[in-house]
Design a protein around this motif. Structure first.
Motif, PDB file in Angstrom:
ATOM      1  N   GLU A 161       0.794  -1.229   0.000  1.00 13.31           N
ATOM      2  CA  GLU A 161       0.000   0.000   0.000  1.00 13.31           C
ATOM      3  C   GLU A 161       0.830   1.285   0.000  1.00 13.31           C
ATOM      4  N   PRO A 162       1.909   1.376   0.796  1.00 17.03           N
ATOM      5  CA  PRO A 162       2.691   2.613   0.748  1.00 17.03           C
ATOM      6  C   PRO A 162       3.229   2.918  -0.648  1.00 17.03           C
ATOM      7  N   GLU A 163       3.676   1.889  -1.356  1.00 21.28           N
ATOM      8  CA  GLU A 163       4.195   2.101  -2.710  1.00 21.28           C
ATOM      9  C   GLU A 163       3.071   2.519  -3.661  1.00 21.28           C
ATOM     10  N   ALA A 164       1.890   1.906  -3.511  1.00 22.80           N
ATOM     11  CA  ALA A 164       0.759   2.282  -4.361  1.00 22.80           C
ATOM     12  C   ALA A 164       0.383   3.743  -4.137  1.00 22.80           C
ATOM     13  N   VAL A 165       0.346   4.165  -2.868  1.00 21.64           N
ATOM     14  CA  VAL A 165       0.000   5.559  -2.561  1.00 21.64           C
ATOM     15  C   VAL A 165       1.086   6.493  -3.088  1.00 21.64           C
ATOM     16  N   ARG A 166       2.344   6.094  -2.952  1.00 20.91           N
ATOM     17  CA  ARG A 166       3.438   6.924  -3.464  1.00 20.91           C
ATOM     18  C   ARG A 166       3.264   7.158  -4.965  1.00 20.91           C
ATOM     19  N   ARG A 167       2.890   6.105  -5.688  1.00 21.82           N
ATOM     20  CA  ARG A 167       2.708   6.227  -7.132  1.00 21.82           C
ATOM     21  C   ARG A 167       1.493   7.086  -7.468  1.00 21.82           C
ATOM     22  N   THR A 168       0.433   6.942  -6.692  1.00 24.09           N
ATOM     23  CA  THR A 168      -0.759   7.761  -6.916  1.00 24.09           C
ATOM     24  C   THR A 168      -0.419   9.241  -6.801  1.00 24.09           C
ATOM     25  N   VAL A 169       0.307   9.583  -5.740  1.00 23.75           N
ATOM     26  CA  VAL A 169       0.661  10.990  -5.514  1.00 23.75           C
ATOM     27  C   VAL A 169       1.632  11.478  -6.581  1.00 23.75           C
ATOM     28  N   ARG A 208     -12.416   2.741   4.934  1.00 21.82           N
ATOM     29  CA  ARG A 208     -12.004   1.801   3.890  1.00 21.82           C
ATOM     30  C   ARG A 208     -11.968   2.519   2.539  1.00 21.82           C
ATOM     31  N   ASP A 209     -12.993   3.347   2.290  1.00 22.47           N
ATOM     32  CA  ASP A 209     -13.050   4.085   1.027  1.00 22.47           C
ATOM     33  C   ASP A 209     -11.886   5.062   0.909  1.00 22.47           C
ATOM     34  N   PHE A 210     -11.477   5.652   2.040  1.00 18.02           N
ATOM     35  CA  PHE A 210     -10.348   6.584   2.029  1.00 18.02           C
ATOM     36  C   PHE A 210      -9.079   5.893   1.549  1.00 18.02           C
ATOM     37  N   HIS A 211      -8.779   4.747   2.127  1.00 18.58           N
ATOM     38  CA  HIS A 211      -7.566   4.030   1.733  1.00 18.58           C
ATOM     39  C   HIS A 211      -7.623   3.617   0.272  1.00 18.58           C
ATOM     40  N   ARG A 212      -8.772   3.121  -0.158  1.00 12.61           N
ATOM     41  CA  ARG A 212      -8.887   2.651  -1.545  1.00 12.61           C
ATOM     42  C   ARG A 212      -8.756   3.800  -2.542  1.00 12.61           C
ATOM     43  N   ALA A 213      -9.304   4.953  -2.166  1.00 11.36           N
ATOM     44  CA  ALA A 213      -9.217   6.109  -3.058  1.00 11.36           C
ATOM     45  C   ALA A 213      -7.775   6.562  -3.255  1.00 11.36           C
ATOM     46  N   LEU A 214      -6.909   6.237  -2.309  1.00  9.67           N
ATOM     47  CA  LEU A 214      -5.501   6.627  -2.421  1.00  9.67           C
ATOM     48  C   LEU A 214      -4.641   5.574  -3.122  1.00  9.67           C
ATOM     49  N   TYR A 215      -4.982   4.298  -2.996  1.00  8.40           N
ATOM     50  CA  TYR A 215      -4.110   3.308  -3.635  1.00  8.40           C
ATOM     51  C   TYR A 215      -4.575   2.898  -5.027  1.00  8.40           C
ATOM     52  N   LEU A 216      -5.873   3.022  -5.310  1.00  8.33           N
ATOM     53  CA  LEU A 216      -6.378   2.492  -6.586  1.00  8.33           C
ATOM     54  C   LEU A 216      -5.855   3.238  -7.810  1.00  8.33           C
ATOM     55  N   PRO A 217      -5.677   4.585  -7.768  1.00  7.27           N
ATOM     56  CA  PRO A 217      -5.184   5.288  -8.970  1.00  7.27           C
ATOM     57  C   PRO A 217      -3.666   5.201  -9.137  1.00  7.27           C
ATOM     58  N   CYS A 218      -3.049   4.136  -8.627  1.00  6.28           N
ATOM     59  CA  CYS A 218      -1.584   4.051  -8.627  1.00  6.28           C
ATOM     60  C   CYS A 218      -0.998   3.833 -10.017  1.00  6.28           C
ATOM     61  N   GLY A 219      -1.848   3.520 -10.997  1.00  7.76           N
ATOM     62  CA  GLY A 219      -1.354   3.310 -12.354  1.00  7.76           C
ATOM     63  C   GLY A 219      -1.056   1.865 -12.687  1.00  7.76           C
ATOM     64  N   ASN A 220      -1.183   0.971 -11.698  1.00  5.11           N
ATOM     65  CA  ASN A 220      -0.950  -0.456 -11.916  1.00  5.11           C
ATOM     66  C   ASN A 220      -2.196  -1.217 -11.459  1.00  5.11           C
ATOM     67  N   LEU A 270      -3.030  -4.274 -11.485  1.00  5.82           N
ATOM     68  CA  LEU A 270      -2.761  -5.500 -10.743  1.00  5.82           C
ATOM     69  C   LEU A 270      -2.460  -5.193  -9.285  1.00  5.82           C
ATOM     70  N   LEU A 271      -1.679  -4.149  -9.038  1.00  2.92           N
ATOM     71  CA  LEU A 271      -1.368  -3.743  -7.677  1.00  2.92           C
ATOM     72  C   LEU A 271      -2.651  -3.349  -6.936  1.00  2.92           C
ATOM     73  N   GLY A 272      -3.528  -2.622  -7.612  1.00  2.37           N
ATOM     74  CA  GLY A 272      -4.798  -2.248  -7.007  1.00  2.37           C
ATOM     75  C   GLY A 272      -5.644  -3.452  -6.670  1.00  2.37           C
ATOM     76  N   ARG A 273      -5.690  -4.434  -7.568  1.00  2.00           N
ATOM     77  CA  ARG A 273      -6.487  -5.647  -7.322  1.00  2.00           C
ATOM     78  C   ARG A 273      -5.909  -6.457  -6.168  1.00  2.00           C
ATOM     79  N   MET A 274      -4.589  -6.508  -6.068  1.00  2.00           N
ATOM     80  CA  MET A 274      -3.962  -7.251  -4.973  1.00  2.00           C
ATOM     81  C   MET A 274      -4.335  -6.628  -3.622  1.00  2.00           C
ATOM     82  N   LEU A 275      -4.355  -5.306  -3.564  1.00  6.10           N
ATOM     83  CA  LEU A 275      -4.748  -4.644  -2.320  1.00  6.10           C
ATOM     84  C   LEU A 275      -6.239  -4.833  -2.064  1.00  6.10           C
ATOM     85  N   ASP A 276      -7.031  -4.844  -3.113  1.00 11.23           N
ATOM     86  CA  ASP A 276      -8.468  -5.107  -2.956  1.00 11.23           C
ATOM     87  C   ASP A 276      -8.711  -6.493  -2.357  1.00 11.23           C
TER      88      ASP A 276
END
Length: 213
Positions: free
Chosen positions: A92-100, A130-142, A144-150
């Protein structure tokens, strides 16, 4: 020729979402039996959509199916909690980093944070978090990474529900969410990723401390 998976029938989807909501908001407790006939009567359906819903929930880790005991809500212990949160810490930290870093819109995250702040009960607040966390990791650009966190999202929510019942920490987590969003809005991708890491790590350490701590 590839075929898309068949959609879940509407009755099954309805039952699935209702049972999931009850599990993730504490209406159904860990270890509680899920009796098909009782659930079918409650939702006004046959046992078939109930059975299919329980199978799907077992696949997502919220329900345990046993040949002898039938279906029960998954129990939460320290080992399960640490395993789920370990996956979140890795991804998740990497997904959020990519989103930002990508400059993705943060409107959904801000809306979820506002809903959590004005929630009238713990169940509503939990779902907003839960929605807050998902809104930050889902737009990470990958995707597959989003689905794994889901895939671990529901299990993480179950851990949170159990932990909050014994050690409420809403105010601290709300403050941490505010800081994460502040860093994300400022475009500080490294800072936002680190804040997410610390947020996830501190929660499981408080709720499920190692022996001797």
């Amino acid at each position: 020729m590839a075929f898309a998976p068949s959609p879940i029938p509407s009755r099954t989807q309805y039952v699935l979402e209702a049972i999931k909501h009850d599990i993730l908001t504490g209406g159904l407790s860990p270890g509680q039996p899920l009796v098909e006939t009782e659930l079918a009567a409650r939702f006004g359906v046959s046992k078939t959509p109930v059975r299919e819903a329980l199978k799907t929930l077992a696949g997502s880790g919220l329900v345990v199916m046993s040949q002898y005991k039938g279906a029960t809500v998954r129990m939460v212990d320290a080992d399960m909690a640490r395993a789920v949160y370990d996956v979140r810490l890795l991804l998740e930290p990497e997904a959020v980093r990519r989103t930002v870093a990508a400059g993705a819109a943060l409107d959904e995250a801000r809306d979820a944070l506002n809903r959590a702040a004005t929630a009238e009960d713990p169940a509503e607040r939990s779902l907003a978090n839960r929605d807050f966390h998902r809104a930050l990791y889902l737009p990470c650009g990958n995707p597959l990474l989003g689905r794994m966190l889901d895939e671990v999202r529901d299990q993480a929510a179950l851990v949170s529900t159990v932990a909050w019942a014994t050690t409420p920490s809403w105010e601290r987590e709300a403050a941490e969410h505010e800081e994460i969003l502040r860093l994300a809005a400022a475009g500080d991708s490294a800072g936002a990723g680190l804040a997410v890491h610390d947020h996830i790590a501190s929660f499981v350490e408080r709720a499920f401390p190692e022996d001797g701590e």
